[in-house]
Design a protein around this motif. Structure first.
Motif, PDB file in Angstrom:
ATOM      1  N   PRO A  12       0.898  -1.273  -0.058  1.00 58.92           N
ATOM      2  CA  PRO A  12       0.017   0.056   0.081  1.00 58.92           C
ATOM      3  C   PRO A  12       0.783   1.289   0.240  1.00 58.92           C
ATOM      4  O   PRO A  12       1.846   1.279   0.590  1.00 58.92           O
ATOM      5  CB  PRO A  12      -0.712   0.034   1.384  1.00 58.92           C
ATOM      6  CG  PRO A  12      -0.125  -1.089   2.166  1.00 58.92           C
ATOM      7  CD  PRO A  12       0.568  -1.940   1.260  1.00 58.92           C
ATOM      8  N   LEU A  13       0.341   2.355  -0.646  1.00 57.74           N
ATOM      9  CA  LEU A  13       1.013   3.647  -0.823  1.00 57.74           C
ATOM     10  C   LEU A  13       0.147   4.606  -0.242  1.00 57.74           C
ATOM     11  O   LEU A  13      -1.006   4.673  -0.404  1.00 57.74           O
ATOM     12  CB  LEU A  13       1.594   3.805  -2.209  1.00 57.74           C
ATOM     13  CG  LEU A  13       2.084   3.029  -2.737  1.00 57.74           C
ATOM     14  CD1 LEU A  13       2.355   3.396  -4.413  1.00 57.74           C
ATOM     15  CD2 LEU A  13       3.591   2.868  -2.358  1.00 57.74           C
ATOM     16  N   PRO A  18       5.651   4.153   0.627  1.00 61.04           N
ATOM     17  CA  PRO A  18       5.231   2.788   1.050  1.00 61.04           C
ATOM     18  C   PRO A  18       4.867   2.774   2.490  1.00 61.04           C
ATOM     19  O   PRO A  18       5.668   3.179   3.383  1.00 61.04           O
ATOM     20  CB  PRO A  18       6.373   2.044   0.302  1.00 61.04           C
ATOM     21  CG  PRO A  18       6.901   2.671  -0.411  1.00 61.04           C
ATOM     22  CD  PRO A  18       6.991   3.934  -0.045  1.00 61.04           C
ATOM     23  N   LEU A  19       3.734   2.071   2.673  1.00 61.59           N
ATOM     24  CA  LEU A  19       3.491   1.797   4.037  1.00 61.59           C
ATOM     25  C   LEU A  19       3.958   0.231   4.696  1.00 61.59           C
ATOM     26  O   LEU A  19       3.213  -0.139   5.540  1.00 61.59           O
ATOM     27  CB  LEU A  19       2.035   1.690   4.311  1.00 61.59           C
ATOM     28  CG  LEU A  19       1.114   3.231   3.885  1.00 61.59           C
ATOM     29  CD1 LEU A  19      -0.199   3.290   4.263  1.00 61.59           C
ATOM     30  CD2 LEU A  19       2.188   4.327   4.618  1.00 61.59           C
ATOM     31  N   MET A  20       4.941  -0.200   4.067  1.00 62.28           N
ATOM     32  CA  MET A  20       5.456  -1.651   4.553  1.00 62.28           C
ATOM     33  C   MET A  20       5.995  -1.604   6.053  1.00 62.28           C
ATOM     34  O   MET A  20       5.302  -2.358   6.627  1.00 62.28           O
ATOM     35  CB  MET A  20       6.416  -1.930   3.365  1.00 62.28           C
ATOM     36  CG  MET A  20       7.034  -3.378   4.057  1.00 62.28           C
ATOM     37  SD  MET A  20       5.947  -4.649   3.684  1.00 62.28           S
ATOM     38  CE  MET A  20       6.090  -5.253   2.280  1.00 62.28           C
ATOM     39  N   ALA A  21       6.584  -0.451   6.215  1.00 57.21           N
ATOM     40  CA  ALA A  21       7.117  -0.423   7.371  1.00 57.21           C
ATOM     41  C   ALA A  21       6.062  -0.190   8.688  1.00 57.21           C
ATOM     42  O   ALA A  21       6.104  -0.750   9.677  1.00 57.21           O
ATOM     43  CB  ALA A  21       7.816   0.949   7.557  1.00 57.21           C
ATOM     44  N   LEU A  22       4.975   0.522   8.289  1.00 56.86           N
ATOM     45  CA  LEU A  22       3.985   0.761   9.074  1.00 56.86           C
ATOM     46  C   LEU A  22       3.249  -0.441   9.444  1.00 56.86           C
ATOM     47  O   LEU A  22       2.791  -0.998  10.521  1.00 56.86           O
ATOM     48  CB  LEU A  22       2.862   1.815   8.641  1.00 56.86           C
ATOM     49  CG  LEU A  22       1.541   1.856   9.675  1.00 56.86           C
ATOM     50  CD1 LEU A  22       1.905   2.677  11.164  1.00 56.86           C
ATOM     51  CD2 LEU A  22       0.638   3.015   8.956  1.00 56.86           C
ATOM     52  N   GLY A  87      -3.560 -10.290   8.475  1.00 56.56           N
ATOM     53  CA  GLY A  87      -3.988 -10.293   7.028  1.00 56.56           C
ATOM     54  C   GLY A  87      -4.900 -11.004   6.411  1.00 56.56           C
ATOM     55  O   GLY A  87      -5.377 -10.773   5.403  1.00 56.56           O
ATOM     56  N   LEU A  88      -5.793 -11.644   7.338  1.00 56.53           N
ATOM     57  CA  LEU A  88      -7.029 -12.366   6.972  1.00 56.53           C
ATOM     58  C   LEU A  88      -8.280 -11.294   7.324  1.00 56.53           C
ATOM     59  O   LEU A  88      -9.313 -11.666   6.978  1.00 56.53           O
ATOM     60  CB  LEU A  88      -7.217 -13.559   7.767  1.00 56.53           C
ATOM     61  CG  LEU A  88      -6.327 -14.787   7.505  1.00 56.53           C
ATOM     62  CD1 LEU A  88      -6.252 -15.826   8.639  1.00 56.53           C
ATOM     63  CD2 LEU A  88      -6.430 -15.165   6.149  1.00 56.53           C
ATOM     64  N   LEU A  89      -7.993 -10.174   8.050  1.00 58.62           N
ATOM     65  CA  LEU A  89      -8.960  -9.178   8.224  1.00 58.62           C
ATOM     66  C   LEU A  89      -9.149  -8.485   6.883  1.00 58.62           C
ATOM     67  O   LEU A  89      -8.622  -8.294   5.992  1.00 58.62           O
ATOM     68  CB  LEU A  89      -8.609  -8.353   9.317  1.00 58.62           C
ATOM     69  CG  LEU A  89      -8.444  -8.948  10.785  1.00 58.62           C
ATOM     70  CD1 LEU A  89      -8.056  -7.764  11.746  1.00 58.62           C
ATOM     71  CD2 LEU A  89      -9.595  -9.595  11.131  1.00 58.62           C
ATOM     72  N   PRO A  90     -10.671  -8.071   6.795  1.00 53.11           N
ATOM     73  CA  PRO A  90     -11.024  -7.206   5.332  1.00 53.11           C
ATOM     74  C   PRO A  90     -10.258  -6.064   5.550  1.00 53.11           C
ATOM     75  O   PRO A  90      -9.880  -5.434   6.496  1.00 53.11           O
ATOM     76  CB  PRO A  90     -12.371  -7.029   5.608  1.00 53.11           C
ATOM     77  CG  PRO A  90     -12.885  -8.056   6.649  1.00 53.11           C
ATOM     78  CD  PRO A  90     -11.621  -8.210   7.517  1.00 53.11           C
ATOM     79  N   TYR A  91      -9.780  -5.366   4.251  1.00 58.37           N
ATOM     80  CA  TYR A  91      -9.098  -4.311   3.828  1.00 58.37           C
ATOM     81  C   TYR A  91      -7.788  -4.275   4.627  1.00 58.37           C
ATOM     82  O   TYR A  91      -7.329  -3.067   5.212  1.00 58.37           O
ATOM     83  CB  TYR A  91      -9.971  -3.110   4.252  1.00 58.37           C
ATOM     84  CG  TYR A  91     -11.554  -3.087   3.622  1.00 58.37           C
ATOM     85  CD1 TYR A  91     -11.723  -2.866   2.409  1.00 58.37           C
ATOM     86  CD2 TYR A  91     -12.456  -3.548   4.357  1.00 58.37           C
ATOM     87  CE1 TYR A  91     -12.682  -3.085   1.626  1.00 58.37           C
ATOM     88  CE2 TYR A  91     -13.816  -3.502   3.621  1.00 58.37           C
ATOM     89  CZ  TYR A  91     -13.889  -3.344   2.278  1.00 58.37           C
ATOM     90  OH  TYR A  91     -15.085  -3.319   1.796  1.00 58.37           O
ATOM     91  N   THR A  92      -7.221  -5.166   4.816  1.00 58.71           N
ATOM     92  CA  THR A  92      -5.753  -5.375   5.402  1.00 58.71           C
ATOM     93  C   THR A  92      -4.759  -5.706   4.468  1.00 58.71           C
ATOM     94  O   THR A  92      -4.947  -6.306   3.294  1.00 58.71           O
ATOM     95  CB  THR A  92      -5.568  -6.121   6.655  1.00 58.71           C
ATOM     96  OG1 THR A  92      -6.106  -7.501   6.220  1.00 58.71           O
ATOM     97  CG2 THR A  92      -6.707  -5.783   7.651  1.00 58.71           C
TER      98      THR A  92
END
Length: 227
Positions: A12-13, A18-22, A87-92
């Motif tokens: 996600p950006l 990038p929001l990988m760190a978050l 990661g199984l939650l919606p919109y994650t």
């Protein structure tokens, strides 16, 4: 349609950043922290029991020298389980579906176990490349094969975790799309498909936990060979 299925695996950006760190830092904020009270609550008690049991089962075959890795492996286990479950939650976003992240975890830890084996017991570490009792004509071939298999280990660790989580997410998305498409046309089939989706989601929860455990278990086995 094919490209939209894989959009969920894109990092996600936000404003081009990038929001990988978050997404990697957030799970650590969800863990309950110890309190100054004499008795812990149920969540802290369960967390302590789980960590103690996992550490005991994982490091039982290892000697005392390998127990120094208990904190690292246990933290990695809890971290991977949390990422997979969130990661199984919606919109994650699931960071462990990225091969770069999984290889970034697998390669340094595997390399550390190999370096420890070469430093502490070089003869035994190099002896794994040639099984005992090998016929003389097969010695060069087996050494090459065992060397290749040694270097494939971190790749297998990362690819296994990535492939299992990616396949599970794709199946859930495909079945959920089938439910929405079939609902106005064949409600009965859509209900049966929804039941299948529920069972698949429960299976994916188990896969998320098992794959995190397998990742750490294989690292402990590699460590056991070198300590």
């Amino acid at each position: 349609m094919t490209l939209s299925l894989f959009d969920q695996f894109m990092s996600p950006l936000y404003m081009g950043v990038p929001l990988m760190a978050l997404s990697l830092v957030l799970p650590w904020m969800l863990f309950p922290t110890p309190t100054p009270r004499w008795l812990n609550n149920r969540m802290l008690t369960f967390q302590g029991w789980f960590i103690a049991r996992f550490t005991q089962q994982t490091f039982l075959p290892l000697n005392v020298g390998g127990h120094k890795w208990a904190l690292l492996f246990t933290s990695l286990m809890v971290f991977l389980i949390t990422l997979n479950m969130l990661g199984l939650l919606p919109y994650t976003f699931t960071p462990t579906t990225q091969l770069s992240l999984n290889l970034g975890l697998a390669v340094p830890l595997w390399l550390a176990t190999v370096i420890i084996g070469l430093r502490n017991q070089p003869t035994a570490a190099l002896g794994h490349l040639l099984p005992e009792g090998t016929p003389t004509p097969l010695i060069p071939v087996l050494i090459v094969i065992e060397t290749i298999s040694l270097f494939i280990r971190p790749v297998a660790l990362g690819v296994r975790l990535t492939a299992n989580l990616t396949a599970g997410h794709l199946l859930i998305q495909l079945v959920s799309m089938a439910v929405f498409v079939l609902l106005p046309m064949m409600p009965t089939v859509a209900v049966l498909t929804a039941v299948l989706l529920l069972m698949l989601t429960l299976l994916e929860v188990a896969v998320a936990m098992i794959q995190a455990y397998v990742f750490v278990l294989l690292l402990s086995l590699y460590l056991q060979e070198n300590v």
